[in-house]
Structures are given as C-alpha cells and as structure tokens.
Design a protein around this motif. Structure first.
Motif, PDB file in Angstrom:
ATOM      1  N   TRP A  71       0.802  -1.167   0.006  1.00 52.45           N
ATOM      2  CA  TRP A  71      -0.093   0.003   0.085  1.00 52.45           C
ATOM      3  C   TRP A  71       0.863   1.133   0.033  1.00 52.45           C
ATOM      4  O   TRP A  71       1.981   1.184   0.594  1.00 52.45           O
ATOM      5  CB  TRP A  71      -0.819  -0.011   1.211  1.00 52.45           C
ATOM      6  N   PHE A  72       0.653   2.168  -0.868  1.00 44.55           N
ATOM      7  CA  PHE A  72       1.284   3.380  -0.878  1.00 44.55           C
ATOM      8  C   PHE A  72       0.091   4.807  -0.572  1.00 44.55           C
ATOM      9  O   PHE A  72      -0.910   4.741  -1.096  1.00 44.55           O
ATOM     10  CB  PHE A  72       1.809   3.519  -2.303  1.00 44.55           C
ATOM     11  N   LYS A  73       0.894   5.696   0.085  1.00 44.76           N
ATOM     12  CA  LYS A  73       0.020   7.031   0.272  1.00 44.76           C
ATOM     13  C   LYS A  73       0.233   7.799  -0.859  1.00 44.76           C
ATOM     14  O   LYS A  73       1.254   8.146  -1.201  1.00 44.76           O
ATOM     15  CB  LYS A  73       0.619   7.270   1.746  1.00 44.76           C
ATOM     16  N   LEU A  74      -0.960   8.311  -1.308  1.00 47.28           N
ATOM     17  CA  LEU A  74      -0.827   9.266  -2.613  1.00 47.28           C
ATOM     18  C   LEU A  74      -0.660  10.790  -2.148  1.00 47.28           C
ATOM     19  O   LEU A  74      -0.019  11.380  -3.026  1.00 47.28           O
ATOM     20  CB  LEU A  74      -2.158   9.235  -3.635  1.00 47.28           C
ATOM     21  N   GLY A  75      -1.091  11.085  -0.880  1.00 45.76           N
ATOM     22  CA  GLY A  75      -1.098  12.390  -0.423  1.00 45.76           C
ATOM     23  C   GLY A  75      -2.148  12.722   0.480  1.00 45.76           C
ATOM     24  O   GLY A  75      -3.062  11.763   0.966  1.00 45.76           O
ATOM     25  N   GLU A  76      -1.995  13.734   1.331  1.00 44.63           N
ATOM     26  CA  GLU A  76      -3.034  13.940   2.425  1.00 44.63           C
ATOM     27  C   GLU A  76      -4.389  13.815   1.947  1.00 44.63           C
ATOM     28  O   GLU A  76      -5.102  13.465   2.764  1.00 44.63           O
ATOM     29  CB  GLU A  76      -2.873  15.420   3.112  1.00 44.63           C
ATOM     30  N   TRP A  88      -5.336   6.302  -0.995  1.00 41.40           N
ATOM     31  CA  TRP A  88      -4.422   5.116  -1.027  1.00 41.40           C
ATOM     32  C   TRP A  88      -4.544   4.435  -2.367  1.00 41.40           C
ATOM     33  O   TRP A  88      -5.671   4.092  -2.765  1.00 41.40           O
ATOM     34  CB  TRP A  88      -4.599   4.186   0.183  1.00 41.40           C
ATOM     35  N   PHE A  89      -3.437   3.663  -2.591  1.00 44.57           N
ATOM     36  CA  PHE A  89      -3.751   2.535  -3.733  1.00 44.57           C
ATOM     37  C   PHE A  89      -2.627   1.363  -3.376  1.00 44.57           C
ATOM     38  O   PHE A  89      -1.705   1.406  -2.862  1.00 44.57           O
ATOM     39  CB  PHE A  89      -3.283   3.100  -5.023  1.00 44.57           C
ATOM     40  N   GLY A  90      -3.148   0.149  -3.653  1.00 43.01           N
ATOM     41  CA  GLY A  90      -2.482  -1.057  -3.319  1.00 43.01           C
ATOM     42  C   GLY A  90      -2.372  -1.877  -4.657  1.00 43.01           C
ATOM     43  O   GLY A  90      -3.006  -1.934  -5.273  1.00 43.01           O
ATOM     44  N   ASN A 106      10.601   4.820  -3.966  1.00 45.01           N
ATOM     45  CA  ASN A 106      11.159   6.347  -4.140  1.00 45.01           C
ATOM     46  C   ASN A 106      10.192   7.310  -4.464  1.00 45.01           C
ATOM     47  O   ASN A 106      10.297   8.415  -4.320  1.00 45.01           O
ATOM     48  CB  ASN A 106      12.605   6.125  -5.241  1.00 45.01           C
ATOM     49  N   LEU A 107       9.071   6.897  -4.970  1.00 45.91           N
ATOM     50  CA  LEU A 107       8.116   8.061  -5.561  1.00 45.91           C
ATOM     51  C   LEU A 107       6.907   8.106  -4.736  1.00 45.91           C
ATOM     52  O   LEU A 107       6.309   9.237  -4.635  1.00 45.91           O
ATOM     53  CB  LEU A 107       7.749   7.307  -6.954  1.00 45.91           C
ATOM     54  N   PHE A 108       6.674   7.219  -3.882  1.00 44.46           N
ATOM     55  CA  PHE A 108       5.481   7.279  -2.895  1.00 44.46           C
ATOM     56  C   PHE A 108       5.887   6.597  -1.421  1.00 44.46           C
ATOM     57  O   PHE A 108       6.950   5.915  -1.427  1.00 44.46           O
ATOM     58  CB  PHE A 108       4.262   6.598  -3.466  1.00 44.46           C
ATOM     59  N   ASP A 109       5.186   6.945  -0.610  1.00 45.44           N
ATOM     60  CA  ASP A 109       5.295   6.441   0.710  1.00 45.44           C
ATOM     61  C   ASP A 109       4.649   5.199   0.920  1.00 45.44           C
ATOM     62  O   ASP A 109       3.636   4.946   0.960  1.00 45.44           O
ATOM     63  CB  ASP A 109       4.555   7.473   1.904  1.00 45.44           C
ATOM     64  N   LEU A 110       5.548   4.145   1.033  1.00 41.30           N
ATOM     65  CA  LEU A 110       5.077   2.838   1.366  1.00 41.30           C
ATOM     66  C   LEU A 110       4.404   2.744   2.887  1.00 41.30           C
ATOM     67  O   LEU A 110       5.337   3.136   3.716  1.00 41.30           O
ATOM     68  CB  LEU A 110       6.362   1.561   1.181  1.00 41.30           C
TER      69      LEU A 110
END
Length: 300
Positions: free
Chosen positions: A29-34, A38-40, A56-60
């Motif tokens: 799962w990655f956080k897209l922004g506040e 989310w996308f998984g 490196n691109l998104f917050d895992l």
C-alpha cells in the motif's frame, strides 16, 4: 502517474481509507497524499525492482508491529531459521539471554510483568514454553551479569520462583545467528545439569565443568590423588578457590573470607607444600582450579 499504475497492475485498487489488516497481507500500500487516498498493488504482481522504484516515488505504508508480533517473528527466526528480522537501529549486534524458571505456580502475567519491568527498553521477551524463554537485548543495551544475578535473587525473595539465566555472547544479526544460538542452547542445558546452584551462567563458567565431566576414570583418579587434601580440609578448598577466582589478589581474597592476609598466606603455603602445585604458575593455576570445581561441586 497514478492512473497509469492502476492500469498497469490489473488487480491494483484505490481507496480513500487506510488499508485493513487483511488487505495488508495481500497488497503493498502506498500513500498518494494528504487528500488523495491510497492505492494497493497485489504482492504477487510486482517485482522487487518495481517495488524499490515505487518506494522512491511514494510513501510505502508499513504498520507498526506490536510486541507480540515482533516476538513471534523473532521466535520463528531463532528457533526455525526463518527470515532475518529487520531492525530500525544502526547496529545489528544482539545478545540472547536464555532463562528457565521453576517454583510454585504463578500466573504467567505476573512473571512477565516482572521481566518486562527489568529488561532494557527495546529488548524482546520471547517465551518458548511456560518455563523457558529468551530475552533478546538490542540497541547496545546489554545489562551486566550482576544485574541478572540481583534480579534472580529479587524474584526468588519476592515472588517465590527461581530464575536461572544464561548470558550469551554478542552476535551479529544475520543468517548464522540461529545456528550459533542453537549451540548456546546446548551449553545452557549442560550448565543447568553441571552447576544447578548457579543462577547466572555464561560460557566461561560452564566450560570448566564440561571439561571435568569428560575426564576419564584414570584422569579423575590422578586428580583425587593429587588433591586429596581438599576432601580432608574444606576450609583450604574454599580458600584456594576464592583466591583463584579473585585473580590471585590477596587483599580481596582475605576480605571476602574475613581472614587476615597472614592467615591467607599460611594457607597458600600449606597447599603448595602438601600438593607441589604453585599458584603463581599459569598451568598449575588452571589445573588447581579444575580440582577446586571438582571437589566443590561434590563430584569427588
């Protein structure tokens, strides 16, 4: 980019709420922004190189493990050679303290509370069964032997159970750690049988007793002949053993035995005269100490 990723990984999903526990098992799962959610991505659809790029691109999303989860993971690693646990510290040095408890029946909750109040912050408490377990010391927070000895005395006095510890060596955390731990388990088991009165064991304490146990009958007969004075004079046995364990320091030995230094010197001279072994010679010192352990442990 988000839409491209969702179309590239055909079974990926997007949602506005954080992932559930069951979703964490199946997806990264990655956080897209506040405000973007989310996308998984299914774990069986992504390669390691792709995962590294997305990190490196998104917050895992990495949920915090609770103590129970951490301890289960470490238990699987140490006892069953599972994956090496990841740590959040700069050093990967650990020390494993084995323990065995006995005595009147106590609730595990009480025993665990006592242990958790004693061990350093960041250490793990892992139970093998209701009588045995481990303390995994981490983050360079290694308690000295004296503190384990004091803790063993305290729980015996206050909670009426006996705890015996084996302090392992500092180990590098890697794939070899479980194998080294298995060898320390053998030493602990042998030490419990060889010197059951000791509350804190180490490799250095156990090894001399294991050496004595491996002596043949003929070799033991020589010891009994050379050091028969120990069976006749228990006071002399205590004096010589205390002297050696104080590294030949006369003042400390005399204080510990509550005797005058002249009395101590008389007993040392008496021993050398009767046996022919001189305590200033290194090889003699080792031999005499083994004899002290043989007689003080009642194996003679």
């Amino acid at each position: 980019m988000k839409n491209k990723l969702l179309s590239y990984f055909h079974h990926s999903i997007e949602q506005t709420s954080p992932p559930t526990t069951s979703q964490l098992d199946l997806f990264y799962w990655f956080k897209l922004g506040e405000q973007e959610g989310w996308f998984g991505i299914p774990k069986d659809e992504i390669q390691e190189e792709q995962l590294d790029l997305l990190k490196n691109l998104f917050d895992l999303f990495l949920p915090e493990e609770n103590n129970e989860q951490k301890e289960l993971r470490w238990s699987q690693f140490l006892y069953f050679h599972d994956k090496v646990p990841k740590t959040n510290t700069e050093t990967s040095i650990i020390r494993i303290i084995q323990f065995r408890i006995s005595g009147q029946a106590l609730e595990k909750r009480q025993i665990e509370a006592a242990f958790r109040g004693f061990i350093p912050p960041g250490s793990l408490l892992i139970w093998k069964n209701e009588h045995e377990g481990l303390i995994v010391e981490r983050n360079q927070q290694f308690l000295p032997e004296e503190e384990y000895d004091s803790f063993a005395s305290a729980v015996q006095t206050d909670l009426y159970f006996t705890a015996t510890f084996f302090i392992g060596k500092e180990l590098e955390l890697n794939e070899e750690t479980p194998s080294l731990f298995a060898k320390e388990r053998i030493i602990f088991s042998n030490g419990l049988h060889a010197i059951p009165s000791q509350r804190v064991l180490t490799f250095e304490k156990v090894l001399p007793y294991l050496f004595i146990q491996r002596l043949s009958d003929d070799e033991l007969a020589l010891f009994k002949h050379w050091f028969s004075i120990f069976s006749e004079d228990k006071e002399l046995l205590l004096t010589i053993q205390t002297f050696i364990e104080n590294n030949g320091h006369s003042t400390n030995t005399a204080k510990q035995l509550f005797i005058h230094r002249n009395t101590l010197q008389y007993r040392l001279d008496k021993f050398s005269e009767k046996t022919g072994f001189h305590l200033r010679e290194q090889n003699s010192l080792l031999t005499v100490y083994l004899a002290c352990l043989l007689y003080s442990n009642g194996k003679n």
